[in-house]
Motif scaffolding. Sequence first.
Motif, short mmCIF file in Angstrom:
data_model
loop_
_atom_site.label_atom_id
_atom_site.label_comp_id
_atom_site.label_asym_id
_atom_site.label_seq_id
_atom_site.Cartn_x
_atom_site.Cartn_y
_atom_site.Cartn_z
N SER A 16 7.77 5.35 136.99
CA SER A 16 8.67 6.44 137.34
C SER A 16 9.68 6.62 136.21
CB SER A 16 9.38 6.14 138.67
OG SER A 16 10.19 7.23 139.06
N TYR A 17 10.54 7.60 136.38
CA TYR A 17 11.59 7.83 135.39
C TYR A 17 12.84 8.33 136.11
CZ TYR A 17 9.78 12.60 135.88
OH TYR A 17 9.35 13.79 136.38
N GLN A 18 13.98 8.17 135.47
CA GLN A 18 15.24 8.65 136.04
C GLN A 18 16.25 8.82 134.92
OE1 GLN A 18 17.91 5.52 137.92
NE2 GLN A 18 15.89 4.53 138.22
N SER A 19 17.27 9.61 135.22
CA SER A 19 18.37 9.81 134.27
C SER A 19 19.67 9.75 135.05
CB SER A 19 18.23 11.17 133.57
OG SER A 19 19.29 11.36 132.66
N ILE A 20 20.70 9.22 134.43
CA ILE A 20 22.01 9.08 135.08
C ILE A 20 23.07 9.73 134.19
CG2 ILE A 20 23.79 7.47 135.85
CD1 ILE A 20 21.61 5.54 136.66
N ASP A 27 16.30 2.25 142.82
CA ASP A 27 17.33 1.44 142.18
C ASP A 27 17.80 2.10 140.89
OD1 ASP A 27 17.27 -0.49 144.10
OD2 ASP A 27 15.96 -1.85 143.02
N THR A 28 19.09 1.93 140.60
CA THR A 28 19.64 2.51 139.38
C THR A 28 19.26 1.65 138.17
OG1 THR A 28 21.72 1.33 139.72
CG2 THR A 28 21.56 3.57 140.59
N LEU A 29 19.66 2.10 137.01
CA LEU A 29 19.34 1.40 135.77
C LEU A 29 20.24 0.18 135.59
CD1 LEU A 29 19.00 4.55 133.48
CD2 LEU A 29 17.17 3.28 134.63
N ARG A 37 21.42 21.65 134.94
CA ARG A 37 22.63 22.24 135.53
C ARG A 37 23.86 21.38 135.26
NH1 ARG A 37 23.54 22.65 142.10
NH2 ARG A 37 25.84 22.79 142.03
N PHE A 38 23.69 20.06 135.22
CA PHE A 38 24.82 19.15 135.06
C PHE A 38 24.94 18.58 133.65
CE2 PHE A 38 23.82 19.15 139.56
CZ PHE A 38 25.06 19.21 140.17
N ASP A 39 23.86 18.67 132.89
CA ASP A 39 23.90 18.10 131.54
C ASP A 39 24.58 19.09 130.59
OD1 ASP A 39 23.54 16.39 129.48
OD2 ASP A 39 21.34 16.46 129.45
N GLY A 40 25.40 18.59 129.70
CA GLY A 40 26.08 19.46 128.75
C GLY A 40 26.56 18.67 127.55
N ALA A 41 27.22 19.34 126.64
CA ALA A 41 27.70 18.69 125.42
C ALA A 41 28.71 17.60 125.76
CB ALA A 41 28.33 19.74 124.50
N GLY A 42 28.47 16.43 125.22
CA GLY A 42 29.41 15.32 125.40
C GLY A 42 29.21 14.52 126.66
N VAL A 43 28.31 14.93 127.54
CA VAL A 43 28.07 14.19 128.77
C VAL A 43 27.20 12.96 128.47
CG1 VAL A 43 27.12 14.27 131.10
CG2 VAL A 43 28.21 16.30 130.13
N GLN A 44 27.65 11.80 128.91
CA GLN A 44 26.90 10.57 128.66
C GLN A 44 25.62 10.56 129.49
OE1 GLN A 44 29.16 6.93 129.09
NE2 GLN A 44 27.32 5.68 129.22
N ASN A 45 24.51 10.46 128.81
CA ASN A 45 23.20 10.54 129.46
C ASN A 45 22.46 9.21 129.30
OD1 ASN A 45 20.69 11.22 130.46
ND2 ASN A 45 20.11 12.47 128.70
N GLN A 46 22.21 8.54 130.42
CA GLN A 46 21.43 7.31 130.42
C GLN A 46 20.04 7.63 130.95
OE1 GLN A 46 23.54 4.43 132.77
NE2 GLN A 46 25.44 4.64 131.63
N MET A 47 19.03 7.23 130.17
CA MET A 47 17.66 7.53 130.54
C MET A 47 16.90 6.23 130.75
SD MET A 47 15.49 10.08 130.96
CE MET A 47 13.71 10.35 131.07
N GLY A 48 16.08 6.19 131.79
CA GLY A 48 15.31 4.98 132.05
C GLY A 48 13.88 5.29 132.48
#
Length: 862
Positions: free
Chosen positions: A519-523, A646-648, A671-682
């Motif tokens: 699976s995959y997820q992003s936070i 479960d989260t990352l 919709r929620f992602d934008g410049a400067g937003v911390q993006n964690q990908m797993g």
Amino acid sequence: MNIFNKVALQGMKKSPTRTIVTVIGVILSAAMITAVAAFAVSLQTYMVKGAMEKYGDWHVEFLDVNDAFVKEQAKDQEVKNTAAIENIGYAALKGGKNPEKPYLFVAGFSKEAFDTLPIDLLSGRMPENSGEVVLPAHVASNGGVKYEVGDTLSLAVGDREAGGKELGQHDPYAAGNEKNAVREHLETNDQRTYKIVGICERPAFEEFSSPGYTLITAADSAHPAGSLSVFVTLDNPKGTRDYAASAAGSHACVFNDDVLRFMGLSNDNLFNMLLYSVVGILVVMIMIGSIFLIYNSFNISLNERTRQFGILSSVGATARQLRNSVLFEGFCIGAVGIPIGVLAGIGSISLVISIISKNFASFAYSSVPLKLMVSVPAIIAAAVVSMITILISAYIPAKKAAGTPVMENIRQTNEVKVDPKAVKTSKLAQRLYGLEGTLALKNFKRNKGRYRSIVLSLTLSVVLFVSAGTFGAHLKQGAERSAVNSDYDICLYTQNGNDDELFGLYDRLRTAGGVYESSYQSILKYSCPAAAGDFSQGSQKAAGLDGTKETVDLSMDIQFIEDSIYLDFIKSLGLSPTEYTGENAKLIAAAKVKNDRQKQDEKNSLIDLFAKNSIDVRIAPEKDGKPQAKQGQDVSITFVDTIPSDTLPTDPSEVKRYVFIAVAPYQLKDRFDGAGVQNQMGLTFLSKNPAQSTAEMEKMIQGAGLASKYTLYNVHKIFEQNRSLLFVVNLFAYVFIIMISLIAIANVFNTISTNIRLRRRELAMLRSVGMSDRDFQKMMNFECAFYGMRTLLLGLPIAAVLSFLIYKVMAAGGLDLEFIFPWSSMGISIAGVFLVIFITMLYAISRIKKENIIDVLRDDMA
């Protein structure tokens, strides 16, 4: 053998039960002390060898030295061997993503360096000449630059300088910011070309703060570098610091503390204290229990021989001769019990080590087996400590007996008090207990010394058992709380990575051997303002939030998961897919805080953070921990009790006292992602063989040339390590409880049975004046009850206080624990006290009943 020693041996033969029980106590004591000593030596040897395998068997490194210094150290009589590496220089890492590590550092290894410094090769081979290099894998994972075996590197090599000073690998990067006022620069002076022939793990001697990724090549004897680092191994590691102080001169040096700390030779005072104090505390606890057991045995023995001591003193025996007689008895008991105990201790700890060795390999060093190491000095020390325990136990009552007046010993008036006021009992007690109970109560009052001896023995047993039980219960609680089942076995984690690049890699990683689900997820990190009235009762205080503010900004994670998993989740909750999907979808969130008032049987009890089931709020992305109000948007959040995935993995420093996680389908991420937003990908995977799958994935990632920094977690291995560690600790806790319990039982049995034997004449006289067996048994039952009640009145409060102190110490050590009041241990100890007392009484009384009354009276009057 003198007459006094013969008398001591005759006394031991006359009371075989007491002698045998005392010997058993000595065997248990010696076995436990030996087991602790043998395991401490075995564990220390294991840790030292494991650290040497991982970090190298050198003791001190001298930095930036010349060839003459290296040769001088090699000739030193204290030095076992030296290994030098050439500091060839630094080169800029083009395209590097880590601002704290902008260089490649080229190190030229001598033959001795290859033998001394461990290199964990992942692929390819070791360099054979000065034109080949081995590259560390973290150049890709940490630096974001991908190289493969067979690539050619053309490097402009030089030296780092800052403020006129030349810097090395032990000097962090000086960026010229607030941390480092002076900015460094690279002075290149040579052009070198290398062929990559292998990929290795980060070398253990490279510090995490080092500014350069270490490239390893073979030293060029034709063109040696002017700067060297030399790793020195000494014949006697204990002299490492004195040697370094005398040899270093103006050169800097670094100690191999990863190895020295397990030898007890580092400057890590906290670790050194832990290393020695744990063993010391165990030995002291064993000695306390053993001294009490053996002391009571000798004290009772001397009470038996009081008249004998008086007669010997009257014919000229000195106090010293009497003391030596008792010490000789202790020496004889030790001579029998200690060798058996030492052998039993070695055998038992050998069995325990064979059980736990595999568990140790899972969380410590897998390349080094945990084996029993029988150290002669440790065994001698264990035997000496056991003998000291015996002699201390024997000397205290021996000194007391030797100092008692002769006539008092002959008349035996020092123990029994016949003052009417001292033995008077109330009329209420006589009505409640009857004649038999009154006689039992009077016996306690007229013979307080023996009574206290029994009560203290029982109290010590209760305190030791309950305390050991509390220790084990909290360890079990810690084990249950750490034994978390994760939704995945493997996780590839990145920050601010490219989604298209990761999804392309995701399709490849799913094909790794053993993987059966993925699976995959992003936070995304957001901030949610909450008014004081929004919180449920007590949640704001429990979450550690500022209660004086009208509005509090809460950190909120928005977890984006696969659309299909999200759809199944909202259907399982009975929610409308129309409301919770699409551009204007509502969010689902879990907002919980730990309940500080939870009951003892509740595991990680949580309460709702918010009072209502849903809220309408304006949330904003976080940047450097602060909300960016301009990028905020209005959302409607519905609260639920759980989340589907479960989260990352989270850095422990980022863990808060509350949990606030919103869940949304991956289609809403834009919709929620934008410049400067911390993006964690797993990217997460379940595997039948996580270790094999992780190794294959690592190669795939390296082959794909992932540009962003990443961490590949074998989550299954981490959980297994925790479970194995707690299994080992639990095993030792329960073995310790059993051994302490055996010493306590032996102590109680020895004390009560021998005290009953000392009252042979008293009990015979009661029977001679017409006391029936039924009344006699009733009197003894009252004595048992009195012993038990007084023991519990004293022992249980002490055990409760000590249990709380044990909990506080364990909680202070970082374990997530709630205090468990030791009801079960106390219940077992209550039942155990009365059971041991009654069984011991039955045994002793059965022996007395078999004796002829006339013979007993005549024997004691002789």
